[in-house]
Write a protein that holds these residues in place. Sequence first.
Motif, PDB file in Angstrom:
ATOM      1  N   ALA A  40     -59.782  21.160  15.488  1.00  0.00           N
ATOM      2  CA  ALA A  40     -60.590  20.128  16.137  1.00  0.00           C
ATOM      3  C   ALA A  40     -60.004  19.784  17.493  1.00  0.00           C
ATOM      4  O   ALA A  40     -58.806  19.935  17.727  1.00  0.00           O
ATOM      5  N   ARG A  41     -60.866  19.322  18.394  1.00  0.00           N
ATOM      6  CA  ARG A  41     -60.462  18.885  19.730  1.00  0.00           C
ATOM      7  C   ARG A  41     -61.016  17.480  19.962  1.00  0.00           C
ATOM      8  O   ARG A  41     -62.203  17.235  19.748  1.00  0.00           O
ATOM      9  N   ILE A  42     -60.146  16.584  20.406  1.00  0.00           N
ATOM     10  CA  ILE A  42     -60.538  15.193  20.632  1.00  0.00           C
ATOM     11  C   ILE A  42     -59.990  14.744  21.982  1.00  0.00           C
ATOM     12  O   ILE A  42     -58.788  14.875  22.245  1.00  0.00           O
ATOM     13  N   SER A  43     -60.848  14.220  22.838  1.00  0.00           N
ATOM     14  CA  SER A  43     -60.381  13.675  24.108  1.00  0.00           C
ATOM     15  C   SER A  43     -59.753  12.306  23.868  1.00  0.00           C
ATOM     16  O   SER A  43     -60.284  11.497  23.097  1.00  0.00           O
ATOM     17  N   HIS A  44     -58.646  12.052  24.537  1.00  0.00           N
ATOM     18  CA  HIS A  44     -57.994  10.748  24.353  1.00  0.00           C
ATOM     19  C   HIS A  44     -58.844   9.612  24.912  1.00  0.00           C
ATOM     20  O   HIS A  44     -58.610   8.442  24.599  1.00  0.00           O
ATOM     21  N   GLU A  45     -59.860   9.962  25.722  1.00  0.00           N
ATOM     22  CA  GLU A  45     -60.728   8.948  26.313  1.00  0.00           C
ATOM     23  C   GLU A  45     -61.931   8.615  25.436  1.00  0.00           C
ATOM     24  O   GLU A  45     -62.673   7.680  25.730  1.00  0.00           O
ATOM     25  N   GLU A  46     -62.134   9.378  24.372  1.00  0.00           N
ATOM     26  CA  GLU A  46     -63.254   9.099  23.479  1.00  0.00           C
ATOM     27  C   GLU A  46     -63.094   7.736  22.817  1.00  0.00           C
ATOM     28  O   GLU A  46     -61.980   7.278  22.561  1.00  0.00           O
ATOM     29  N   THR A  47     -64.224   7.110  22.517  1.00  0.00           N
ATOM     30  CA  THR A  47     -64.182   5.863  21.769  1.00  0.00           C
ATOM     31  C   THR A  47     -63.612   6.122  20.377  1.00  0.00           C
ATOM     32  O   THR A  47     -63.988   7.086  19.715  1.00  0.00           O
ATOM     33  N   ASN A  48     -62.689   5.271  19.951  1.00  0.00           N
ATOM     34  CA  ASN A  48     -62.052   5.402  18.632  1.00  0.00           C
ATOM     35  C   ASN A  48     -61.383   6.772  18.449  1.00  0.00           C
ATOM     36  O   ASN A  48     -61.421   7.357  17.367  1.00  0.00           O
ATOM     37  N   SER A  49     -60.759   7.267  19.523  1.00  0.00           N
ATOM     38  CA  SER A  49     -60.134   8.592  19.446  1.00  0.00           C
ATOM     39  C   SER A  49     -59.022   8.644  18.398  1.00  0.00           C
ATOM     40  O   SER A  49     -58.854   9.653  17.709  1.00  0.00           O
ATOM     41  N   ALA A  50     -58.265   7.568  18.255  1.00  0.00           N
ATOM     42  CA  ALA A  50     -57.188   7.550  17.259  1.00  0.00           C
ATOM     43  C   ALA A  50     -57.748   7.613  15.842  1.00  0.00           C
ATOM     44  O   ALA A  50     -57.205   8.304  14.971  1.00  0.00           O
TER      45      ALA A  50
ATOM     46  N   LEU B 182     -50.995   9.547  31.992  1.00  0.00           N
ATOM     47  CA  LEU B 182     -51.822  10.364  31.107  1.00  0.00           C
ATOM     48  C   LEU B 182     -51.071  10.717  29.830  1.00  0.00           C
ATOM     49  O   LEU B 182     -51.605  10.594  28.720  1.00  0.00           O
ATOM     50  N   VAL B 183     -49.833  11.158  29.982  1.00  0.00           N
ATOM     51  CA  VAL B 183     -49.038  11.567  28.821  1.00  0.00           C
ATOM     52  C   VAL B 183     -48.849  10.396  27.860  1.00  0.00           C
ATOM     53  O   VAL B 183     -48.959  10.547  26.639  1.00  0.00           O
ATOM     54  N   LEU B 184     -48.595   9.210  28.399  1.00  0.00           N
ATOM     55  CA  LEU B 184     -48.395   8.032  27.554  1.00  0.00           C
ATOM     56  C   LEU B 184     -49.680   7.654  26.819  1.00  0.00           C
ATOM     57  O   LEU B 184     -49.646   7.304  25.631  1.00  0.00           O
ATOM     58  N   LYS B 185     -50.816   7.723  27.501  1.00  0.00           N
ATOM     59  CA  LYS B 185     -52.090   7.414  26.848  1.00  0.00           C
ATOM     60  C   LYS B 185     -52.366   8.383  25.700  1.00  0.00           C
ATOM     61  O   LYS B 185     -52.813   7.983  24.620  1.00  0.00           O
ATOM     62  N   MET B 186     -52.087   9.661  25.933  1.00  0.00           N
ATOM     63  CA  MET B 186     -52.299  10.661  24.886  1.00  0.00           C
ATOM     64  C   MET B 186     -51.336  10.433  23.724  1.00  0.00           C
ATOM     65  O   MET B 186     -51.711  10.558  22.550  1.00  0.00           O
ATOM     66  N   ALA B 187     -50.093  10.088  24.049  1.00  0.00           N
ATOM     67  CA  ALA B 187     -49.101   9.826  23.002  1.00  0.00           C
ATOM     68  C   ALA B 187     -49.516   8.631  22.147  1.00  0.00           C
ATOM     69  O   ALA B 187     -49.364   8.650  20.916  1.00  0.00           O
ATOM     70  N   LYS B 188     -50.059   7.603  22.781  1.00  0.00           N
ATOM     71  CA  LYS B 188     -50.510   6.423  22.032  1.00  0.00           C
ATOM     72  C   LYS B 188     -51.672   6.774  21.112  1.00  0.00           C
ATOM     73  O   LYS B 188     -51.752   6.275  19.981  1.00  0.00           O
ATOM     74  N   THR B 189     -52.564   7.643  21.584  1.00  0.00           N
ATOM     75  CA  THR B 189     -53.686   8.065  20.745  1.00  0.00           C
ATOM     76  C   THR B 189     -53.197   8.851  19.535  1.00  0.00           C
ATOM     77  O   THR B 189     -53.622   8.606  18.399  1.00  0.00           O
TER      78      THR B 189
END
Length: 209
Positions: free
Chosen positions: A16-26, A171-178
């Motif tokens: 699966a592929r999920i953008s970190h910017e998607e709503t409710n990505s986590a 960007l890296v931090l946002k992705m890590a948080k997701t």
Amino acid sequence: MNFKPNLFDKKGGAYARISHEETNSAVKLAAELKNILPAGISCRPIVFVCIGTDRSTGDSLGPLVGTLLEEKSISSFHVYGTLEDPIHAVNLEEKLSEIKKKHFNPYIIGIDACLGRLKSVGVIQIGEGPVKPGAGVNKDLPEVGDMHITGIVNVSGFMEFFVLQNTRLNLVLKMAKTIAGGIYEASLHHQTAPAWPAFKWELNREQTP
């Protein structure tokens, strides 16, 4: 660090592929994680191996995830690789050996950063099969994991080491948080099998009149 996201076999299993910017990505990542985990996995310890180093902004995704998970103090999963105690090319084999000695038959999920196409930057990939550290730079490192979670942090194809050093930490931090948020969400719904002493104690208690 994987320089080529297509090093994973998308045809070989769930992916699966999920953008970190998607709503409710986590939440979506948590759902995919639970979906890909094999049936009966509660009998095995689940170990997250977060690969990377804080000496390179682009390659810090793994240890950032590990640090965020460590701060959340999740009890149902085991986490290795943080900013304070990173797992990287130099100590990878040693750390994997320690993990396998400490945990019996662990189900390992490797987390690492990678480079890819411009349109895929910011995408988190989760799927069956190991992560392959160093494969993009011809380093002979062991594959890590029964499953992988990777984040495409920048563009591949030209001066990769320079690109990594100049990847935006934001960007890296946002992705890590997701990623950390998704793993934490999954941990809330994951039930581990009781250890044998605890199981035996429960059985004895039920049989006591």
